[in-house]
Write a protein that holds these residues in place. Structure first.
Motif, PDB file in Angstrom:
ATOM      1  N   TYR A  34       0.834  -1.210   0.000  1.00  0.00           N
ATOM      2  CA  TYR A  34       0.000   0.000   0.000  1.00  0.00           C
ATOM      3  C   TYR A  34       0.869   1.260   0.000  1.00  0.00           C
ATOM      4  CZ  TYR A  34      -3.089   3.752   1.193  1.00  0.00           C
ATOM      5  OH  TYR A  34      -3.755   4.951   1.146  1.00  0.00           O
ATOM      6  N   LYS A  35       1.926   1.252   0.785  1.00  0.00           N
ATOM      7  CA  LYS A  35       2.815   2.415   0.837  1.00  0.00           C
ATOM      8  C   LYS A  35       3.391   2.719  -0.543  1.00  0.00           C
ATOM      9  CE  LYS A  35       6.851   4.195   3.306  1.00  0.00           C
ATOM     10  NZ  LYS A  35       7.905   3.914   4.329  1.00  0.00           N
ATOM     11  N   LEU A  36       3.806   1.677  -1.265  1.00  0.00           N
ATOM     12  CA  LEU A  36       4.344   1.842  -2.614  1.00  0.00           C
ATOM     13  C   LEU A  36       3.254   2.347  -3.565  1.00  0.00           C
ATOM     14  CD1 LEU A  36       6.746   1.469  -4.557  1.00  0.00           C
ATOM     15  CD2 LEU A  36       5.962  -0.886  -4.926  1.00  0.00           C
ATOM     16  N   PHE A  37       2.053   1.772  -3.460  1.00  0.00           N
ATOM     17  CA  PHE A  37       0.917   2.206  -4.286  1.00  0.00           C
ATOM     18  C   PHE A  37       0.648   3.694  -4.079  1.00  0.00           C
ATOM     19  CE2 PHE A  37      -3.552   3.337  -3.418  1.00  0.00           C
ATOM     20  CZ  PHE A  37      -4.060   3.383  -4.711  1.00  0.00           C
ATOM     21  N   LEU A  38       0.581   4.126  -2.822  1.00  0.00           N
ATOM     22  CA  LEU A  38       0.258   5.520  -2.519  1.00  0.00           C
ATOM     23  C   LEU A  38       1.308   6.474  -3.080  1.00  0.00           C
ATOM     24  CD1 LEU A  38      -1.623   7.530  -1.141  1.00  0.00           C
ATOM     25  CD2 LEU A  38      -0.332   7.184   0.985  1.00  0.00           C
ATOM     26  N   GLU A  39       2.575   6.161  -2.883  1.00  0.00           N
ATOM     27  CA  GLU A  39       3.630   7.031  -3.396  1.00  0.00           C
ATOM     28  C   GLU A  39       3.578   7.127  -4.921  1.00  0.00           C
ATOM     29  OE1 GLU A  39       5.744   9.141  -1.935  1.00  0.00           O
ATOM     30  OE2 GLU A  39       4.536   8.662  -0.167  1.00  0.00           O
ATOM     31  N   ASN A  40       3.343   5.995  -5.568  1.00  0.00           N
ATOM     32  CA  ASN A  40       3.251   5.984  -7.031  1.00  0.00           C
ATOM     33  C   ASN A  40       2.069   6.810  -7.529  1.00  0.00           C
ATOM     34  OD1 ASN A  40       5.519   4.395  -7.357  1.00  0.00           O
ATOM     35  ND2 ASN A  40       4.379   2.465  -7.465  1.00  0.00           N
ATOM     36  N   LYS A  41       0.902   6.657  -6.856  1.00  0.00           N
ATOM     37  CA  LYS A  41      -0.294   7.391  -7.297  1.00  0.00           C
ATOM     38  C   LYS A  41      -0.128   8.891  -7.074  1.00  0.00           C
ATOM     39  CE  LYS A  41      -3.316   6.131  -9.017  1.00  0.00           C
ATOM     40  NZ  LYS A  41      -3.524   5.862 -10.467  1.00  0.00           N
ATOM     41  N   LYS A  42       0.509   9.272  -5.960  1.00  0.00           N
ATOM     42  CA  LYS A  42       0.749  10.688  -5.686  1.00  0.00           C
ATOM     43  C   LYS A  42       1.621  11.292  -6.783  1.00  0.00           C
ATOM     44  CE  LYS A  42       2.120  11.663  -1.463  1.00  0.00           C
ATOM     45  NZ  LYS A  42       2.829  11.441  -0.184  1.00  0.00           N
ATOM     46  N   GLN A  43       2.717  10.614  -7.106  1.00  0.00           N
ATOM     47  CA  GLN A  43       3.621  11.115  -8.140  1.00  0.00           C
ATOM     48  C   GLN A  43       2.945  11.150  -9.502  1.00  0.00           C
ATOM     49  OE1 GLN A  43       7.476   9.153  -8.172  1.00  0.00           O
ATOM     50  NE2 GLN A  43       7.507   9.017  -5.932  1.00  0.00           N
ATOM     51  N   GLU A  44       2.160  10.114  -9.773  1.00  0.00           N
ATOM     52  CA  GLU A  44       1.501  10.003 -11.074  1.00  0.00           C
ATOM     53  C   GLU A  44       0.473  11.114 -11.287  1.00  0.00           C
ATOM     54  OE1 GLU A  44      -1.846   7.065 -12.979  1.00  0.00           O
ATOM     55  OE2 GLU A  44      -0.190   6.087 -11.908  1.00  0.00           O
ATOM     56  N   ILE A  45      -0.377  11.367 -10.270  1.00  0.00           N
ATOM     57  CA  ILE A  45      -1.450  12.351 -10.449  1.00  0.00           C
ATOM     58  C   ILE A  45      -0.878  13.771 -10.531  1.00  0.00           C
ATOM     59  CG2 ILE A  45      -2.064  12.793  -8.002  1.00  0.00           C
ATOM     60  CD1 ILE A  45      -4.546  12.202 -10.918  1.00  0.00           C
ATOM     61  N   VAL A  46       0.166  14.043  -9.749  1.00  0.00           N
ATOM     62  CA  VAL A  46       0.791  15.368  -9.805  1.00  0.00           C
ATOM     63  C   VAL A  46       1.480  15.576 -11.150  1.00  0.00           C
ATOM     64  CG1 VAL A  46       2.613  16.827  -8.847  1.00  0.00           C
ATOM     65  CG2 VAL A  46       1.055  15.613  -7.311  1.00  0.00           C
ATOM     66  N   ALA A  47       2.236  14.575 -11.593  1.00  0.00           N
ATOM     67  CA  ALA A  47       2.937  14.687 -12.879  1.00  0.00           C
ATOM     68  C   ALA A  47       1.946  14.882 -14.018  1.00  0.00           C
ATOM     69  CB  ALA A  47       3.776  13.432 -13.119  1.00  0.00           C
ATOM     70  N   PHE A  48       0.826  14.175 -13.950  1.00  0.00           N
ATOM     71  CA  PHE A  48      -0.169  14.295 -15.014  1.00  0.00           C
ATOM     72  C   PHE A  48      -0.712  15.719 -15.096  1.00  0.00           C
ATOM     73  CE2 PHE A  48      -4.432  14.348 -16.737  1.00  0.00           C
ATOM     74  CZ  PHE A  48      -4.289  13.588 -17.884  1.00  0.00           C
ATOM     75  N   HIS A  49      -1.100  16.279 -13.966  1.00  0.00           N
ATOM     76  CA  HIS A  49      -1.718  17.614 -13.991  1.00  0.00           C
ATOM     77  C   HIS A  49      -0.698  18.712 -14.260  1.00  0.00           C
ATOM     78  CE1 HIS A  49      -5.820  16.516 -13.275  1.00  0.00           C
ATOM     79  NE2 HIS A  49      -5.499  15.783 -12.226  1.00  0.00           N
ATOM     80  N   LEU A  50       0.530  18.536 -13.821  1.00  0.00           N
ATOM     81  CA  LEU A  50       1.557  19.526 -14.147  1.00  0.00           C
ATOM     82  C   LEU A  50       1.857  19.535 -15.650  1.00  0.00           C
ATOM     83  CD1 LEU A  50       4.106  19.172 -11.202  1.00  0.00           C
ATOM     84  CD2 LEU A  50       2.595  21.112 -11.679  1.00  0.00           C
ATOM     85  N   ALA A  51       1.670  18.382 -16.295  1.00  0.00           N
ATOM     86  CA  ALA A  51       1.946  18.282 -17.735  1.00  0.00           C
ATOM     87  C   ALA A  51       0.729  18.604 -18.588  1.00  0.00           C
ATOM     88  CB  ALA A  51       2.436  16.871 -18.067  1.00  0.00           C
ATOM     89  N   ASN A  52      -0.479  18.386 -18.058  1.00  0.00           N
ATOM     90  CA  ASN A  52      -1.679  18.437 -18.903  1.00  0.00           C
ATOM     91  C   ASN A  52      -2.773  19.411 -18.457  1.00  0.00           C
ATOM     92  OD1 ASN A  52      -1.250  16.025 -20.860  1.00  0.00           O
ATOM     93  ND2 ASN A  52      -0.778  15.185 -18.839  1.00  0.00           N
ATOM     94  N   ASN A  53      -2.546  20.128 -17.363  1.00  0.00           N
ATOM     95  CA  ASN A  53      -3.600  21.014 -16.876  1.00  0.00           C
ATOM     96  C   ASN A  53      -3.051  22.418 -16.658  1.00  0.00           C
ATOM     97  OD1 ASN A  53      -5.428  22.273 -14.696  1.00  0.00           O
ATOM     98  ND2 ASN A  53      -6.594  20.485 -15.369  1.00  0.00           N
TER      99      ASN A  53
END
Length: 436
Positions: A34-53
């Protein structure tokens, strides 16, 4: 029974089956997974919006942010722009889920979710309701919610109610005569559970107490009652348990996000750590220790259509000291109360009725920034609002027409445009207040 609820979601483009599978994978994680999942999702959602929003790029001031604590705190004022200005690249109004917040905080706005994110919201709901043996496809719901009163809006909601296997009690009139009709419906129906606004359900329980009736005695199929949208005080919970004769479950959610916390069978207010991440921050945006109060700040881990990253929802809360990363427990929520409006006819309307009235003044251009409503006399109300431009006569007539439709005729409203609105010591607005 045909799973109409699941089918209706699939037909409308919400991949509920895929969402259920992903949610179950997350639930099954061990602590390290779960800890790995959470860190990955945090990085993924931030990277997505910084690149696409572009809205989020402008808010953050950068396309590269290395530390989570450097990310901006998003608030409701930031979101009072046209939805088109806030959508991510690759999403259009045709392929997303769109809704409006209730404005219970006094700061309404239009929001969006991509369809997979919204499907996960429903999967999350189904999972938690399942703790109490409730299946959205088969269990019959007694629903204490508002409903649009215009012909097409009303019919649309009734169709959704049919597909969702529920019967809706309109909560705009909660006089004894109407409550008597509600009781009769319970006597004739095999309801499995109750779901709806706290204040309306409490009023029904008080009516049952006055009549000396236990609801489970007249509707033996009832299993559980979930209350939402408003604070459930302990004495009200005891009243509901006594008059309904069933388990009372406390729910805390936000339409723009998901279920935030839901009482589990161990009587813990368990935070949704599968689709959301919750932070409790002080006034300097620093995390507080578990057991201390602070601002509830939430990140939606899956919403790519619209950023809700470090979003200050406007409530104050405390996480239990025994909380873990994978299983946060909300010890206390401060706020989310609504008064009851008593009208000249004797009609009682919960404060959230004003959600349906104030929707008339919520425009996607974000003109009305904040509003509060005060009942000053039994037939008189004041609406104080902050806006870029003053409401014109046509808008006021529209509001008055909505008031007559949802409440009753011959109520008097004074509209006052203000530079700012009075707030509590914690900076929170109360949308409706009765001074009667």
């Amino acid at each position: 029974m045909i799973p109409l609820f699941d089918i209706s979601l699939q037909v409308n483009g919400f991949p509920i089956n895929k969402a259920k599978i992903e949610l179950q994978k997350i639930v099954a994680f061990n602590e390290e997974e779960y800890k790995l999942f959470l860190e990955n999702k945090k990085q993924e959602i931030v990277a997505f919006h910084l690149a696409n929003n572009s809205f989020y790029q402008q808010l953050s001031g950068s396309k590269i942010i290395s530390n989570w604590s450097d990310l901006p705190i998003l608030n409701k004022h930031n979101l009072q722009k046209s939805l088109l200005e806030r959508l991510s690249k690759g999403y259009s109004l045709k392929d997303i889920y769109i809704n409006k917040t209730s404005g219970s905080s006094g700061t309404p706005f239009v929001f969006a979710k991509d369809k997979y994110c919204h499907a996960l919201t429903w999967a999350s709901n189904m999972y938690r309701f399942g703790w109490y043996g409730i299946d959205f496809n088969t269990s019959y719901q007694a629903r204490f919610y508002g409903i649009p009163l215009d012909f097409f809006g009303n019919k649309k909601e009734r169709i959704k109610d049919f597909l969702s296997h529920r019967f809706r009690f309109s909560i705009f009139d909660l006089s004894d005569l109407v409550l008597e009709k509600m009781l009769l419906k319970f006597k004739k129906s095999k309801f499995d559970y109750i779901n709806g606004y706290t204040s309306s359900i409490v009023l029904f329980a008080k009516f049952l107490k006055k009549k000396g009736i236990i609801l489970k005695d007249v509707c033996p199929t009832l299993k559980v009652c979930m209350v939402t949208s408003e604070m459930l005080f302990e004495d009200d919970k005891l009243l509901l348990e006594k008059q309904f004769g069933i388990t009372i479950v406390n729910e805390y959610g936000a339409s723009e996000l998901d279920l935030i916390a839901f009482q589990n069978p161990n009587l813990e207010w368990q935070v949704n750590a599968e689709t959301l991440m919750i932070e409790i921050l002080d006034d300097d945006n620093q995390p507080v220790a578990n057991g201390s109060s602070g601002r509830i700040v939430i990140t939606s881990l899956f919403n790519k259509a619209h950023p809700f990253i470090r979003y200050d929802i406007g409530d104050i809360g405390i996480l239990d000291k025994k909380s873990t990363l994978q299983k946060p427990i909300l010890k206390k929520l401060i706020g989310r109360t609504n008064d009851i409006a008593i009208l000249p006819s004797g009609k009682k309307a919960p404060g959230l009725t004003f959600y349906y009235v104030t929707k008339s003044i919520i425009e996607d251009d974000g003109n009305v920034k904040e509003f509060i409503i005060k009942q000053t006399r039994i037939n008189a109300f004041e609406i104080d609002y902050v806006s870029e431009t003053e409401l014109h006569l046509e808008q006021i007539k529209k509001i008055e027409k909505a008031i007559e439709l949802y409440l009753e005729p011959n109520l008097h409203f004074i509209f006052t445009r203000k530079e700012r609105l009075e707030r509590s010591s914690r900076g929170k607005l109360k949308q409706f207040k009765s001074m009667v």
